[in-house]
Design a protein around this motif. Structure first.
Motif, PDB file in Angstrom:
ATOM      1  N   ILE A 213     -15.943  -4.961  58.140  1.00 25.15           N
ATOM      2  CA  ILE A 213     -15.741  -4.296  56.851  1.00 25.15           C
ATOM      3  C   ILE A 213     -14.745  -5.094  56.015  1.00 25.15           C
ATOM      4  CG2 ILE A 213     -14.851  -2.201  55.735  1.00 25.15           C
ATOM      5  CD1 ILE A 213     -15.858  -0.665  58.235  1.00 25.15           C
ATOM      6  N   ASP A 214     -13.681  -5.562  56.668  1.00 23.98           N
ATOM      7  CA  ASP A 214     -12.677  -6.361  55.971  1.00 23.98           C
ATOM      8  C   ASP A 214     -13.269  -7.672  55.442  1.00 23.98           C
ATOM      9  OD1 ASP A 214      -9.908  -6.930  55.191  1.00 23.98           O
ATOM     10  OD2 ASP A 214      -9.995  -8.478  56.734  1.00 23.98           O
ATOM     11  N   PHE A 215     -14.209  -8.244  56.191  1.00 25.55           N
ATOM     12  CA  PHE A 215     -14.876  -9.469  55.733  1.00 25.55           C
ATOM     13  C   PHE A 215     -15.771  -9.216  54.519  1.00 25.55           C
ATOM     14  CE2 PHE A 215     -14.981 -12.018  60.015  1.00 25.55           C
ATOM     15  CZ  PHE A 215     -13.603 -12.140  59.953  1.00 25.55           C
ATOM     16  N   GLY A 216     -16.168  -7.958  54.330  1.00 22.84           N
ATOM     17  CA  GLY A 216     -17.007  -7.615  53.190  1.00 22.84           C
ATOM     18  C   GLY A 216     -18.494  -7.745  53.439  1.00 22.84           C
ATOM     19  N   VAL A 217     -18.924  -7.591  54.708  1.00 24.44           N
ATOM     20  CA  VAL A 217     -20.355  -7.671  55.002  1.00 24.44           C
ATOM     21  C   VAL A 217     -21.084  -6.504  54.341  1.00 24.44           C
ATOM     22  CG1 VAL A 217     -19.893  -8.833  57.210  1.00 24.44           C
ATOM     23  CG2 VAL A 217     -20.266  -6.346  57.172  1.00 24.44           C
ATOM     24  N   ASP A 218     -22.388  -6.662  54.179  1.00 17.38           N
ATOM     25  CA  ASP A 218     -23.185  -5.619  53.525  1.00 17.38           C
ATOM     26  C   ASP A 218     -23.669  -4.557  54.493  1.00 17.38           C
ATOM     27  OD1 ASP A 218     -23.541  -6.746  50.675  1.00 17.38           O
ATOM     28  OD2 ASP A 218     -24.012  -8.440  51.967  1.00 17.38           O
ATOM     29  N   GLY A 219     -23.899  -4.951  55.751  1.00 16.40           N
ATOM     30  CA  GLY A 219     -24.406  -4.005  56.729  1.00 16.40           C
ATOM     31  C   GLY A 219     -23.939  -4.338  58.128  1.00 16.40           C
ATOM     32  N   ILE A 220     -23.877  -3.317  58.980  1.00 14.70           N
ATOM     33  CA  ILE A 220     -23.464  -3.481  60.372  1.00 14.70           C
ATOM     34  C   ILE A 220     -24.512  -2.852  61.269  1.00 14.70           C
ATOM     35  CG2 ILE A 220     -21.751  -2.856  62.108  1.00 14.70           C
ATOM     36  CD1 ILE A 220     -19.648  -2.878  59.882  1.00 14.70           C
ATOM     37  N   ILE A 221     -25.007  -3.644  62.212  1.00 12.10           N
ATOM     38  CA  ILE A 221     -25.992  -3.184  63.188  1.00 12.10           C
ATOM     39  C   ILE A 221     -25.249  -2.863  64.477  1.00 12.10           C
ATOM     40  CG2 ILE A 221     -28.082  -3.805  64.476  1.00 12.10           C
ATOM     41  CD1 ILE A 221     -28.670  -5.852  62.197  1.00 12.10           C
ATOM     42  N   SER A 222     -25.347  -1.626  64.948  1.00 11.34           N
ATOM     43  CA  SER A 222     -24.544  -1.196  66.086  1.00 11.34           C
ATOM     44  C   SER A 222     -25.318  -0.285  67.024  1.00 11.34           C
ATOM     45  CB  SER A 222     -23.290  -0.461  65.579  1.00 11.34           C
ATOM     46  OG  SER A 222     -22.469  -0.025  66.655  1.00 11.34           O
ATOM     47  N   ASP A 223     -24.969  -0.381  68.315  1.00 14.85           N
ATOM     48  CA  ASP A 223     -25.500   0.546  69.317  1.00 14.85           C
ATOM     49  C   ASP A 223     -24.876   1.929  69.157  1.00 14.85           C
ATOM     50  OD1 ASP A 223     -26.869  -1.605  70.433  1.00 14.85           O
ATOM     51  OD2 ASP A 223     -25.366  -1.961  71.995  1.00 14.85           O
ATOM     52  N   TYR A 224     -23.752   1.985  68.455  1.00 24.98           N
ATOM     53  CA  TYR A 224     -22.985   3.224  68.270  1.00 24.98           C
ATOM     54  C   TYR A 224     -22.965   3.602  66.785  1.00 24.98           C
ATOM     55  CZ  TYR A 224     -20.983   2.342  72.950  1.00 24.98           C
ATOM     56  OH  TYR A 224     -20.800   2.121  74.293  1.00 24.98           O
ATOM     57  N   PRO A 225     -24.046   4.151  66.271  1.00 27.88           N
ATOM     58  CA  PRO A 225     -24.068   4.516  64.843  1.00 27.88           C
ATOM     59  C   PRO A 225     -22.954   5.477  64.457  1.00 27.88           C
ATOM     60  CG  PRO A 225     -26.272   4.640  65.780  1.00 27.88           C
ATOM     61  CD  PRO A 225     -25.332   4.449  66.928  1.00 27.88           C
ATOM     62  N   ASP A 226     -22.513   6.304  65.401  1.00 26.65           N
ATOM     63  CA  ASP A 226     -21.433   7.249  65.119  1.00 26.65           C
ATOM     64  C   ASP A 226     -20.131   6.541  64.770  1.00 26.65           C
ATOM     65  OD1 ASP A 226     -22.033   6.555  67.860  1.00 26.65           O
ATOM     66  OD2 ASP A 226     -20.380   7.832  68.516  1.00 26.65           O
ATOM     67  N   ARG A 227     -19.916   5.344  65.331  1.00 31.90           N
ATOM     68  CA  ARG A 227     -18.679   4.606  65.064  1.00 31.90           C
ATOM     69  C   ARG A 227     -18.664   3.992  63.667  1.00 31.90           C
ATOM     70  NH1 ARG A 227     -17.754   1.490  70.917  1.00 31.90           N
ATOM     71  NH2 ARG A 227     -17.523   3.416  72.139  1.00 31.90           N
ATOM     72  N   LEU A 228     -19.808   3.967  63.010  1.00 34.30           N
ATOM     73  CA  LEU A 228     -19.882   3.393  61.671  1.00 34.30           C
ATOM     74  C   LEU A 228     -19.495   4.405  60.591  1.00 34.30           C
ATOM     75  CD1 LEU A 228     -23.268   1.416  61.957  1.00 34.30           C
ATOM     76  CD2 LEU A 228     -20.929   0.579  62.364  1.00 34.30           C
ATOM     77  N   GLN A 229     -19.333   5.660  60.956  1.00 39.84           N
ATOM     78  CA  GLN A 229     -19.056   6.698  59.974  1.00 39.84           C
ATOM     79  C   GLN A 229     -17.633   6.623  59.433  1.00 39.84           C
ATOM     80  OE1 GLN A 229     -21.501   8.400  58.704  1.00 39.84           O
ATOM     81  NE2 GLN A 229     -22.876   7.410  60.160  1.00 39.84           N
ATOM     82  N   ASN A 230     -16.662   6.469  60.342  1.00 45.04           N
ATOM     83  CA  ASN A 230     -15.270   6.390  59.915  1.00 45.04           C
ATOM     84  C   ASN A 230     -14.470   5.519  60.886  1.00 45.04           C
ATOM     85  OD1 ASN A 230     -12.766   6.796  58.731  1.00 45.04           O
ATOM     86  ND2 ASN A 230     -13.066   8.994  58.441  1.00 45.04           N
TER      87      ASN A 230
END
Length: 237
Positions: A213-230
Protein backbone atom coordinates in the motif's frame (compact mmCIF):
# COMPACT_ATOMS: atom_id res chain seq x y z
CA UNK A 1 -8.08 0.97 1.32
CA UNK A 2 -10.89 1.68 -1.15
CA UNK A 3 -8.48 2.65 -3.88
CA UNK A 4 -6.67 -0.68 -3.60
CA UNK A 5 -8.14 -3.49 -5.67
CA UNK A 6 -8.69 -6.34 -3.20
CA UNK A 7 -8.15 -9.60 -5.09
CA UNK A 8 -8.87 -13.04 -3.64
CA UNK A 9 -6.19 -15.54 -4.71
CA UNK A 10 -7.88 -18.70 -6.04
CA UNK A 11 -10.86 -17.53 -4.03
CA UNK A 12 -9.99 -17.33 -0.35
CA UNK A 13 -7.22 -19.94 -0.46
CA UNK A 14 -6.21 -19.56 3.18
CA UNK A 15 -9.76 -20.24 4.36
CA UNK A 16 -11.18 -22.87 2.00
CA UNK A 17 -9.84 -25.20 -0.70
CA UNK A 18 -8.40 -23.19 -3.59
CA UNK A 19 -10.31 -22.64 -6.83
CA UNK A 20 -13.56 -24.07 -5.49
CA UNK A 21 -16.98 -22.43 -5.62
CA UNK A 22 -17.01 -22.44 -1.83
CA UNK A 23 -13.66 -20.63 -1.63
CA UNK A 24 -14.77 -18.07 -4.20
CA UNK A 25 -18.02 -17.49 -2.31
CA UNK A 26 -16.01 -16.99 0.88
CA UNK A 27 -13.79 -14.38 -0.81
CA UNK A 28 -16.84 -12.50 -2.05
CA UNK A 29 -18.26 -12.49 1.49
CA UNK A 30 -14.96 -10.98 2.67
CA UNK A 31 -15.38 -7.99 0.39
CA UNK A 32 -13.06 -8.57 -2.56
CA UNK A 33 -13.31 -6.48 -5.71
CA UNK A 34 -11.93 -9.30 -7.84
CA UNK A 35 -11.40 -13.07 -7.78
CA UNK A 36 -8.27 -14.64 -9.29
CA UNK A 37 -8.65 -18.18 -10.65
CA UNK A 38 -6.72 -20.58 -12.90
CA UNK A 39 -8.06 -22.47 -15.90
CA UNK A 40 -7.08 -25.59 -17.81
CA UNK A 41 -8.73 -27.20 -20.80
CA UNK A 42 -9.63 -30.87 -20.43
CA UNK A 43 -9.45 -33.50 -23.17
CA UNK A 44 -13.03 -32.87 -24.32
CA UNK A 45 -12.51 -29.10 -24.49
CA UNK A 46 -14.24 -27.78 -21.38
CA UNK A 47 -12.49 -25.27 -19.12
CA UNK A 48 -11.99 -26.33 -15.52
CA UNK A 49 -10.84 -24.13 -12.68
CA UNK A 50 -7.74 -25.77 -11.23
CA UNK A 51 -4.21 -24.52 -10.68
CA UNK A 52 -1.92 -27.45 -11.46
CA UNK A 53 -1.41 -29.23 -14.76
CA UNK A 54 -2.04 -32.45 -12.85
CA UNK A 55 -4.76 -33.56 -10.43
CA UNK A 56 -2.48 -35.14 -7.85
CA UNK A 57 -1.81 -32.28 -5.40
CA UNK A 58 -5.31 -30.88 -4.99
CA UNK A 59 -7.72 -33.76 -5.74
CA UNK A 60 -8.31 -37.46 -5.19
CA UNK A 61 -7.53 -38.02 -8.87
CA UNK A 62 -4.23 -38.53 -10.63
CA UNK A 63 -2.75 -37.60 -13.99
CA UNK A 64 -2.86 -34.64 -16.36
CA UNK A 65 -5.94 -32.44 -16.59
CA UNK A 66 -5.47 -32.17 -20.36
CA UNK A 67 -5.92 -35.94 -20.72
CA UNK A 68 -9.15 -36.22 -18.72
CA UNK A 69 -12.67 -35.91 -20.10
CA UNK A 70 -15.22 -33.50 -18.66
CA UNK A 71 -17.04 -36.42 -17.06
CA UNK A 72 -13.85 -37.61 -15.40
CA UNK A 73 -13.03 -34.10 -14.15
CA UNK A 74 -16.48 -33.84 -12.59
CA UNK A 75 -15.97 -37.14 -10.77
CA UNK A 76 -12.90 -36.00 -8.80
CA UNK A 77 -13.08 -34.29 -5.42
CA UNK A 78 -10.93 -31.75 -3.61
CA UNK A 79 -10.39 -32.57 0.07
CA UNK A 80 -12.94 -35.37 -0.44
CA UNK A 81 -15.85 -32.93 -0.58
CA UNK A 82 -15.44 -30.08 -3.07
CA UNK A 83 -15.93 -30.46 -6.82
CA UNK A 84 -13.65 -29.00 -9.47
CA UNK A 85 -15.77 -26.21 -10.97
CA UNK A 86 -16.01 -25.26 -14.61
CA UNK A 87 -15.35 -21.68 -15.66
CA UNK A 88 -19.04 -21.36 -16.51
CA UNK A 89 -20.01 -22.32 -12.95
CA UNK A 90 -17.60 -19.77 -11.48
CA UNK A 91 -18.95 -16.99 -13.70
CA UNK A 92 -22.51 -17.91 -12.78
CA UNK A 93 -21.56 -17.64 -9.10
CA UNK A 94 -19.79 -14.28 -9.21
CA UNK A 95 -22.10 -12.50 -11.67
CA UNK A 96 -22.49 -8.82 -10.72
CA UNK A 97 -20.69 -9.37 -7.40
CA UNK A 98 -17.08 -8.68 -8.38
CA UNK A 99 -14.62 -8.77 -11.26
CA UNK A 100 -12.66 -11.86 -12.29
CA UNK A 101 -9.02 -12.41 -13.18
CA UNK A 102 -8.74 -15.57 -15.29
CA UNK A 103 -5.19 -16.90 -15.42
CA UNK A 104 -4.52 -19.06 -18.48
CA UNK A 105 -2.54 -21.92 -16.95
CA UNK A 106 -3.00 -24.72 -19.43
CA UNK A 107 -2.14 -24.75 -23.11
CA UNK A 108 -4.80 -23.95 -25.70
CA UNK A 109 -6.96 -22.07 -23.22
CA UNK A 110 -6.97 -18.69 -25.00
CA UNK A 111 -9.61 -19.45 -27.62
CA UNK A 112 -12.10 -21.09 -25.26
CA UNK A 113 -11.75 -18.35 -22.63
CA UNK A 114 -12.12 -15.63 -25.27
CA UNK A 115 -15.31 -17.26 -26.58
CA UNK A 116 -16.83 -17.43 -23.10
CA UNK A 117 -15.99 -13.80 -22.37
CA UNK A 118 -17.43 -12.65 -25.68
CA UNK A 119 -20.61 -14.63 -25.02
CA UNK A 120 -20.98 -13.04 -21.58
CA UNK A 121 -20.57 -9.56 -23.05
CA UNK A 122 -22.83 -10.03 -26.07
CA UNK A 123 -25.56 -12.23 -24.60
CA UNK A 124 -25.59 -11.56 -20.86
CA UNK A 125 -24.74 -7.84 -20.66
CA UNK A 126 -21.40 -8.24 -18.90
CA UNK A 127 -18.76 -5.57 -19.54
CA UNK A 128 -15.26 -6.35 -20.79
CA UNK A 129 -14.07 -4.43 -17.73
CA UNK A 130 -15.48 -7.25 -15.57
CA UNK A 131 -12.67 -9.44 -16.90
CA UNK A 132 -8.90 -9.54 -16.73
CA UNK A 133 -7.00 -12.33 -18.48
CA UNK A 134 -3.46 -13.03 -17.31
CA UNK A 135 -0.78 -15.61 -17.99
CA UNK A 136 2.90 -16.46 -17.80
CA UNK A 137 2.45 -17.95 -21.27
CA UNK A 138 2.87 -15.08 -23.68
CA UNK A 139 1.68 -17.15 -26.65
CA UNK A 140 -1.71 -17.58 -24.97
CA UNK A 141 -1.94 -13.84 -24.30
CA UNK A 142 -1.08 -12.98 -27.90
CA UNK A 143 -3.75 -15.45 -29.01
CA UNK A 144 -6.38 -13.68 -26.89
CA UNK A 145 -5.31 -10.33 -28.35
CA UNK A 146 -5.59 -11.77 -31.86
CA UNK A 147 -9.05 -13.22 -31.21
CA UNK A 148 -10.55 -10.25 -29.36
CA UNK A 149 -8.50 -7.14 -28.65
CA UNK A 150 -11.25 -5.79 -26.37
CA UNK A 151 -10.41 -8.34 -23.65
CA UNK A 152 -8.22 -6.71 -20.97
CA UNK A 153 -4.86 -8.46 -20.53
CA UNK A 154 -2.31 -8.64 -17.71
CA UNK A 155 1.30 -9.85 -17.83
CA UNK A 156 2.46 -12.07 -14.97
CA UNK A 157 6.08 -11.85 -13.87
CA UNK A 158 8.29 -13.39 -11.22
CA UNK A 159 11.59 -12.26 -12.73
CA UNK A 160 11.71 -8.78 -14.27
CA UNK A 161 9.27 -5.88 -14.12
CA UNK A 162 10.95 -3.98 -17.02
CA UNK A 163 10.66 -7.09 -19.23
CA UNK A 164 7.01 -7.46 -18.25
CA UNK A 165 6.43 -3.82 -19.21
CA UNK A 166 7.97 -4.39 -22.65
CA UNK A 167 5.75 -7.43 -23.21
CA UNK A 168 2.77 -5.49 -21.89
CA UNK A 169 3.34 -2.79 -24.50
CA UNK A 170 3.35 -5.37 -27.31
CA UNK A 171 0.13 -6.87 -25.99
CA UNK A 172 -1.60 -3.55 -25.28
CA UNK A 173 -2.08 -4.97 -21.79
CA UNK A 174 -3.74 -2.97 -19.04
CA UNK A 175 -1.87 -4.41 -16.06
CA UNK A 176 1.36 -5.97 -14.83
CA UNK A 177 1.19 -8.68 -12.16
CA UNK A 178 4.59 -9.04 -10.47
CA UNK A 179 5.38 -11.33 -7.56
CA UNK A 180 5.85 -9.66 -4.20
CA UNK A 181 9.48 -10.80 -4.30
CA UNK A 182 10.43 -8.50 -7.18
CA UNK A 183 8.35 -5.41 -6.48
CA UNK A 184 9.92 -2.11 -5.37
CA UNK A 185 8.68 1.43 -4.99
CA UNK A 186 10.62 2.38 -8.14
CA UNK A 187 9.29 -0.35 -10.41
CA UNK A 188 5.76 0.27 -9.12
CA UNK A 189 6.10 3.83 -10.36
CA UNK A 190 7.73 2.60 -13.59
CA UNK A 191 4.68 0.44 -14.37
CA UNK A 192 2.27 3.24 -13.65
CA UNK A 193 4.33 5.77 -15.63
CA UNK A 194 3.94 3.47 -18.64
CA UNK A 195 0.18 3.40 -18.16
CA UNK A 196 -0.19 0.00 -16.48
CA UNK A 197 -2.07 -0.93 -13.34
CA UNK A 198 0.09 -3.00 -10.99
CA UNK A 199 -1.44 -5.90 -9.04
CA UNK A 200 1.00 -7.78 -6.79
CA UNK A 201 0.86 -11.49 -5.87
CA UNK A 202 0.74 -13.33 -3.49
CA UNK A 203 0.80 -10.95 -0.52
CA UNK A 204 -0.25 -12.65 2.71
CA UNK A 205 1.66 -11.14 5.62
CA UNK A 206 0.11 -7.99 7.07
CA UNK A 207 3.41 -6.10 7.07
CA UNK A 208 3.89 -6.91 3.37
CA UNK A 209 0.34 -5.77 2.61
CA UNK A 210 1.02 -2.46 4.37
CA UNK A 211 4.30 -2.11 2.45
CA UNK A 212 2.54 -2.67 -0.89
CA UNK A 213 0.00 0.00 0.00
CA UNK A 214 2.86 2.34 0.87
CA UNK A 215 4.45 1.61 -2.53
CA UNK A 216 1.19 2.73 -4.14
CA UNK A 217 0.26 -0.48 -5.98
CA UNK A 218 -3.16 -0.64 -7.60
CA UNK A 219 -4.15 -4.10 -6.41
CA UNK A 220 -3.12 -6.85 -4.00
CA UNK A 221 -3.69 -10.55 -4.64
CA UNK A 222 -3.89 -12.46 -1.37
CA UNK A 223 -4.87 -15.82 0.10
CA UNK A 224 -6.31 -13.80 3.00
CA UNK A 225 -8.88 -11.39 1.53
CA UNK A 226 -9.94 -10.47 5.07
CA UNK A 227 -6.48 -8.98 5.72
CA UNK A 228 -6.97 -6.54 2.85
CA UNK A 229 -9.89 -4.80 4.56
CA UNK A 230 -7.96 -2.90 7.22
CA UNK A 231 -4.30 -4.02 7.21
CA UNK A 232 -2.94 -0.87 8.86
CA UNK A 233 -5.13 -1.49 11.90
CA UNK A 234 -4.11 -5.18 11.96
CA UNK A 235 -0.42 -4.26 11.84
CA UNK A 236 -0.84 -2.06 14.92
CA UNK A 237 -2.30 -4.87 17.03
Amino acid sequence: MEKINKIGHRGAKAHLAENTLESIEKAISLGVNMIEIDVHRCATGELFVIHDFTLDRTTNGSGEVAKKSSAEMQSFLIEERFKIPTLHEVLDLIENKCQINIELKGRNTAEAVSEIIQYKVEKEQWEYSNFLVSSFQKNELFEVKKINSSIPLAVLSKASVPEAIELGKKLDAVAIHPSVGIITRDNTKLCQDHGFKINVWTVNEVNDIVRMIDFGVDGIISDYPDRLQNPVKLSQN
